[in-house]
Design a protein around this motif. Structure first.
Motif, PDB file in Angstrom:
ATOM      1  N   TYR A  70       0.831  -1.206   0.000  1.00 36.46           N
ATOM      2  CA  TYR A  70       0.000   0.000   0.000  1.00 36.46           C
ATOM      3  C   TYR A  70       0.868   1.260   0.000  1.00 36.46           C
ATOM      4  O   TYR A  70       0.638   2.195  -0.785  1.00 36.46           O
ATOM      5  N   VAL A  71       1.884   1.304   0.878  1.00 39.52           N
ATOM      6  CA  VAL A  71       2.745   2.480   0.989  1.00 39.52           C
ATOM      7  C   VAL A  71       3.476   2.734  -0.324  1.00 39.52           C
ATOM      8  O   VAL A  71       3.615   3.886  -0.764  1.00 39.52           O
ATOM      9  N   HIS A  72       3.919   1.656  -0.979  1.00 41.92           N
ATOM     10  CA  HIS A  72       4.619   1.799  -2.252  1.00 41.92           C
ATOM     11  C   HIS A  72       3.706   2.447  -3.295  1.00 41.92           C
ATOM     12  O   HIS A  72       4.103   3.382  -3.991  1.00 41.92           O
ATOM     13  N   ARG A  73       2.472   1.943  -3.402  1.00 45.87           N
ATOM     14  CA  ARG A  73       1.528   2.511  -4.366  1.00 45.87           C
ATOM     15  C   ARG A  73       1.160   3.943  -3.989  1.00 45.87           C
ATOM     16  O   ARG A  73       0.967   4.805  -4.850  1.00 45.87           O
ATOM     17  N   TYR A  74       1.083   4.201  -2.684  1.00 49.09           N
ATOM     18  CA  TYR A  74       0.731   5.532  -2.187  1.00 49.09           C
ATOM     19  C   TYR A  74       1.799   6.552  -2.579  1.00 49.09           C
ATOM     20  O   TYR A  74       1.485   7.659  -3.036  1.00 49.09           O
ATOM     21  N   SER A  80       1.594  12.005   0.573  1.00 47.97           N
ATOM     22  CA  SER A  80       2.454  12.605   1.597  1.00 47.97           C
ATOM     23  C   SER A  80       2.399  11.804   2.891  1.00 47.97           C
ATOM     24  O   SER A  80       1.351  11.281   3.282  1.00 47.97           O
ATOM     25  N   LEU A  81       3.548  11.704   3.566  1.00 45.38           N
ATOM     26  CA  LEU A  81       3.600  11.031   4.868  1.00 45.38           C
ATOM     27  C   LEU A  81       2.786  11.809   5.898  1.00 45.38           C
ATOM     28  O   LEU A  81       2.255  11.230   6.849  1.00 45.38           O
ATOM     29  N   ASN A  82       2.661  13.097   5.699  1.00 44.17           N
ATOM     30  CA  ASN A  82       1.890  13.942   6.616  1.00 44.17           C
ATOM     31  C   ASN A  82       0.454  13.457   6.725  1.00 44.17           C
ATOM     32  O   ASN A  82      -0.135  13.404   7.811  1.00 44.17           O
ATOM     33  N   TYR A  83      -0.127  13.081   5.581  1.00 44.14           N
ATOM     34  CA  TYR A  83      -1.501  12.593   5.572  1.00 44.14           C
ATOM     35  C   TYR A  83      -1.618  11.292   6.362  1.00 44.14           C
ATOM     36  O   TYR A  83      -2.511  11.130   7.199  1.00 44.14           O
ATOM     37  N   LEU A  84      -0.726  10.338   6.123  1.00 41.65           N
ATOM     38  CA  LEU A  84      -0.793   9.048   6.809  1.00 41.65           C
ATOM     39  C   LEU A  84      -0.632   9.222   8.313  1.00 41.65           C
ATOM     40  O   LEU A  84      -1.318   8.563   9.104  1.00 41.65           O
ATOM     41  N   SER A  85       0.278  10.111   8.698  1.00 37.58           N
ATOM     42  CA  SER A  85       0.509  10.354  10.119  1.00 37.58           C
ATOM     43  C   SER A  85      -0.738  10.930  10.799  1.00 37.58           C
ATOM     44  O   SER A  85      -1.173  10.458  11.851  1.00 37.58           O
ATOM     45  N   LYS A  86      -1.331  11.953  10.173  1.00 35.95           N
ATOM     46  CA  LYS A  86      -2.527  12.570  10.757  1.00 35.95           C
ATOM     47  C   LYS A  86      -3.709  11.612  10.732  1.00 35.95           C
ATOM     48  O   LYS A  86      -4.541  11.600  11.649  1.00 35.95           O
ATOM     49  N   ALA A  87      -3.794  10.795   9.681  1.00 38.21           N
ATOM     50  CA  ALA A  87      -4.882   9.824   9.587  1.00 38.21           C
ATOM     51  C   ALA A  87      -4.802   8.817  10.725  1.00 38.21           C
ATOM     52  O   ALA A  87      -5.827   8.427  11.301  1.00 38.21           O
ATOM     53  N   MET A  88      -3.598   8.391  11.088  1.00 37.55           N
ATOM     54  CA  MET A  88      -3.431   7.438  12.186  1.00 37.55           C
ATOM     55  C   MET A  88      -3.742   8.080  13.530  1.00 37.55           C
ATOM     56  O   MET A  88      -4.287   7.429  14.430  1.00 37.55           O
ATOM     57  N   HIS A  89      -3.425   9.361  13.683  1.00 35.42           N
ATOM     58  CA  HIS A  89      -3.782  10.058  14.923  1.00 35.42           C
ATOM     59  C   HIS A  89      -5.297  10.143  15.072  1.00 35.42           C
ATOM     60  O   HIS A  89      -5.842   9.956  16.179  1.00 35.42           O
ATOM     61  N   LEU A  90      -5.983  10.396  13.964  1.00 34.55           N
ATOM     62  CA  LEU A  90      -7.442  10.446  13.998  1.00 34.55           C
ATOM     63  C   LEU A  90      -8.019   9.056  14.276  1.00 34.55           C
ATOM     64  O   LEU A  90      -9.011   8.923  15.003  1.00 34.55           O
ATOM     65  N   PHE A  91      -7.394   8.045  13.712  1.00 39.01           N
ATOM     66  CA  PHE A  91      -7.827   6.663  13.953  1.00 39.01           C
ATOM     67  C   PHE A  91      -7.691   6.324  15.434  1.00 39.01           C
ATOM     68  O   PHE A  91      -8.582   5.690  16.029  1.00 39.01           O
ATOM     69  N   ASP A 130       8.318   1.983   6.294  1.00 39.49           N
ATOM     70  CA  ASP A 130       8.091   1.598   4.897  1.00 39.49           C
ATOM     71  C   ASP A 130       8.108   2.812   3.982  1.00 39.49           C
ATOM     72  O   ASP A 130       8.623   2.745   2.852  1.00 39.49           O
ATOM     73  N   TYR A 131       7.535   3.906   4.454  1.00 39.54           N
ATOM     74  CA  TYR A 131       7.504   5.130   3.647  1.00 39.54           C
ATOM     75  C   TYR A 131       8.925   5.624   3.407  1.00 39.54           C
ATOM     76  O   TYR A 131       9.293   5.963   2.273  1.00 39.54           O
ATOM     77  N   ALA A 132       9.737   5.669   4.470  1.00 38.62           N
ATOM     78  CA  ALA A 132      11.110   6.153   4.348  1.00 38.62           C
ATOM     79  C   ALA A 132      11.922   5.258   3.411  1.00 38.62           C
ATOM     80  O   ALA A 132      12.648   5.758   2.543  1.00 38.62           O
ATOM     81  N   ASN A 133      11.793   3.941   3.577  1.00 42.81           N
ATOM     82  CA  ASN A 133      12.560   3.008   2.737  1.00 42.81           C
ATOM     83  C   ASN A 133      12.133   3.096   1.272  1.00 42.81           C
ATOM     84  O   ASN A 133      12.981   3.104   0.367  1.00 42.81           O
ATOM     85  N   THR A 134      10.818   3.139   1.059  1.00 44.59           N
ATOM     86  CA  THR A 134      10.319   3.211  -0.317  1.00 44.59           C
ATOM     87  C   THR A 134      10.707   4.526  -0.962  1.00 44.59           C
ATOM     88  O   THR A 134      11.092   4.574  -2.142  1.00 44.59           O
ATOM     89  N   TRP A 135      10.616   5.605  -0.204  1.00 46.01           N
ATOM     90  CA  TRP A 135      10.973   6.915  -0.736  1.00 46.01           C
ATOM     91  C   TRP A 135      12.462   6.989  -1.054  1.00 46.01           C
ATOM     92  O   TRP A 135      12.857   7.508  -2.108  1.00 46.01           O
ATOM     93  N   ASP A 136      13.290   6.459  -0.153  1.00 46.31           N
ATOM     94  CA  ASP A 136      14.734   6.448  -0.402  1.00 46.31           C
ATOM     95  C   ASP A 136      15.057   5.656  -1.663  1.00 46.31           C
ATOM     96  O   ASP A 136      15.902   6.064  -2.469  1.00 46.31           O
ATOM     97  N   TYR A 137      14.382   4.521  -1.827  1.00 43.57           N
ATOM     98  CA  TYR A 137      14.618   3.683  -3.002  1.00 43.57           C
ATOM     99  C   TYR A 137      14.192   4.420  -4.286  1.00 43.57           C
ATOM    100  O   TYR A 137      14.899   4.403  -5.285  1.00 43.57           O
ATOM    101  N   THR A 138      13.026   5.064  -4.203  1.00 41.07           N
ATOM    102  CA  THR A 138      12.517   5.801  -5.364  1.00 41.07           C
ATOM    103  C   THR A 138      13.464   6.931  -5.757  1.00 41.07           C
ATOM    104  O   THR A 138      13.778   7.123  -6.941  1.00 41.07           O
ATOM    105  N   VAL A 139      13.927   7.684  -4.758  1.00 42.60           N
ATOM    106  CA  VAL A 139      14.848   8.793  -5.019  1.00 42.60           C
ATOM    107  C   VAL A 139      16.156   8.277  -5.611  1.00 42.60           C
ATOM    108  O   VAL A 139      16.719   8.875  -6.536  1.00 42.60           O
ATOM    109  N   GLU A 140      16.640   7.138  -5.081  1.00 42.37           N
ATOM    110  CA  GLU A 140      17.896   6.572  -5.580  1.00 42.37           C
ATOM    111  C   GLU A 140      17.752   6.140  -7.032  1.00 42.37           C
ATOM    112  O   GLU A 140      18.660   6.364  -7.856  1.00 42.37           O
ATOM    113  N   MET A 141      16.610   5.527  -7.374  1.00 43.10           N
ATOM    114  CA  MET A 141      16.377   5.104  -8.755  1.00 43.10           C
ATOM    115  C   MET A 141      16.284   6.316  -9.689  1.00 43.10           C
ATOM    116  O   MET A 141      16.792   6.301 -10.803  1.00 43.10           O
ATOM    117  N   GLN A 142      15.614   7.375  -9.207  1.00 46.46           N
ATOM    118  CA  GLN A 142      15.505   8.589 -10.013  1.00 46.46           C
ATOM    119  C   GLN A 142      16.872   9.239 -10.199  1.00 46.46           C
ATOM    120  O   GLN A 142      17.195   9.748 -11.277  1.00 46.46           O
TER     121      GLN A 142
END
Length: 272
Positions: A70-74, A80-91, A130-142
């Protein structure tokens, strides 16, 4: 999380998703969501809520795999990680509300809240990781893709190729330039290769060293190298630094370099 807590949340699934969805609507005005359409925002909310509820009693590799997917597709969709973080606080807030209003005794409710917080914290940690790892991987590939595009080898005449360099040259990029240069001259059967540094803003000792290394490597595979794009300020810098570029020809412009390259292979450039 204890099975009875999971059961309780699943039993109250409809109310949980409904109230959580209403809370998520408050995030709609956030700057990082303004470019997201209403349809996409609703779909994003529903998918995330379903993921959290559907995996309420899952853990280990099964949960990690679903969340990572899910995080990879997101991220690929620009989330944005900001959305996921706030969504979990609301949850967390909605879950607390359900527990407090539940049938549990006050003491049991306190224990349940502790366990619930541990359950949510685990998911928050996994999302951030997962967000940090996926983002780092994406940035490295780019970054690798941009590096590959930033050191192209272009055939201009039979036996003559040009490598235009733009931007600063560090050790990582110098290695890529070397690899592309060697592979390219062999692939194109180049007899002469021109390295154009017109777009390189600064030529210091390290940059000159990398260029000399590249030219030496090309010479070892039987190809001659010409350095072009020597601007007056670059020439002055090279002289002041005492850099020796006498091992291969240098020209001020690409056109002059092409003329010299043609002469090296026994051809002439004729105006029509």
């Amino acid at each position: 999380m204890q099975s009875y807590i999971v059961s309780y949340l699943l039993e109250n699934r409809t109310r949980l998703i409904d109230e959580w969805g209403k809370e998520l609507l408050q995030l709609r005005s956030e700057n990082y969501l303004k470019s997201v359409s209403d349809e996409a925002f609703e779909r994003m909310n529903n998918e995330f809520m379903e993921l959290m509820v559907e995996t309420a009693d899952e853990k280990g590799e099964n949960f990690d795999s679903k969340l990572n997917d899910y995080v990879h597709r997101y991220i690929q969709s620009g989330g944005s990680l900001n959305y996921l973080s706030k969504a979990m606080h609301l949850f967390r807030r909605i879950c607390h509300k359900l527990i407090v209003e539940s049938r549990f005794e006050s003491e049991d409710s306190l224990n349940v809240l502790f366990e619930l917080n541990d359950w949510i914290d685990h998911r928050v940690d996994r999302i951030v990781n997962d967000y940090a790892n996926t983002w780092d991987y994406t940035v490295e590939m780019q970054k690798l893709s941009l590096l590959e595009l930033s050191a192209p080898l272009i055939p201009v005449f039979e036996g003559i190729t040009v490598m235009p360099l733009i931007g600063s040259i560090d050790t990582t990029r110098a290695k890529l330039i070397m690899e592309n240069l060697l592979e390219g001259v062999i692939e194109h059967r180049s007899r002469v290769v021109l390295i154009d540094i017109t777009g390189v803003p600064v030529v210091d000792t390290m940059v000159a060293h990398h260029i000399i290394e590249a030219s030496e490597a090309v010479r070892l595979v039987g190809t001659k190298c010409i350095l072009v794009g020597i601007r007056p300020e670059i020439a002055q810098t090279i002289v002041n630094l005492g850099i020796d570029l006498t091992k291969f020809p240098t020209k001020s412009t690409l056109r002059k370099g092409v003329v010299t390259a043609l002469e090296m292979i026994g051809k002439n450039l004729t105006d029509v």
